[in-house]
Design a protein around this motif. Sequence first.
Motif, short mmCIF file in Angstrom:
data_model
loop_
_atom_site.label_atom_id
_atom_site.label_comp_id
_atom_site.label_asym_id
_atom_site.label_seq_id
_atom_site.Cartn_x
_atom_site.Cartn_y
_atom_site.Cartn_z
N MET A 47 0.86 -1.42 0.03
CA MET A 47 0.26 -0.04 0.20
C MET A 47 0.28 1.42 0.13
O MET A 47 1.58 1.01 1.03
N PRO A 48 0.63 2.21 -0.53
CA PRO A 48 1.76 2.82 -1.07
C PRO A 48 1.45 4.09 -0.05
O PRO A 48 0.16 4.36 0.54
N GLU A 49 2.20 5.14 0.18
CA GLU A 49 2.15 6.02 1.51
C GLU A 49 1.09 7.52 1.39
O GLU A 49 1.58 7.55 0.01
N PRO A 50 0.70 7.63 2.40
CA PRO A 50 -0.17 8.82 2.07
C PRO A 50 0.79 10.35 1.46
O PRO A 50 2.16 10.23 1.80
N ALA A 51 0.65 11.18 0.64
CA ALA A 51 1.61 11.93 0.37
C ALA A 51 0.50 13.27 -0.01
O ALA A 51 -0.73 12.93 0.07
#
Length: 122
Positions: free
Chosen positions: A1-5
């Motif tokens: 899951m990608p990190e929040p940006a």
Amino acid sequence: MPEPAALVVHRGPLLSTLVNLFEDIWNEALPVRVCADAARRRAVEALPAGLPAGPDALDLEVLSLLMDGLTDASVAKQLGLGLRTVQRRVKRLMELAGVTTRLQLGWHAAAYGWTTARRPQG
């Protein structure tokens, strides 16, 4: 899951375009109101044991105002209720919906037909 940006947008054409897009979408938005018949029907169908029938008209008015973004204190003042009364009604709605947060309550109300969007009169 990608990190929040996050993206920082400074003044310029991109920010102006984003602001205009937001304003256009905001102006087309519809207020969300609770649909009493659907809410009562759904609540009764999924009632946990021991809880009374379903949300009453005042419960649904409280929910509508909360979904409009009002605080508990503002809801209490607008409806002429005590703050604790509003908090008890919200707790009861959360129990009827089987949720633990107000965000979940709003989602449940929309997903299970407790709400209906209406165009403002006038």
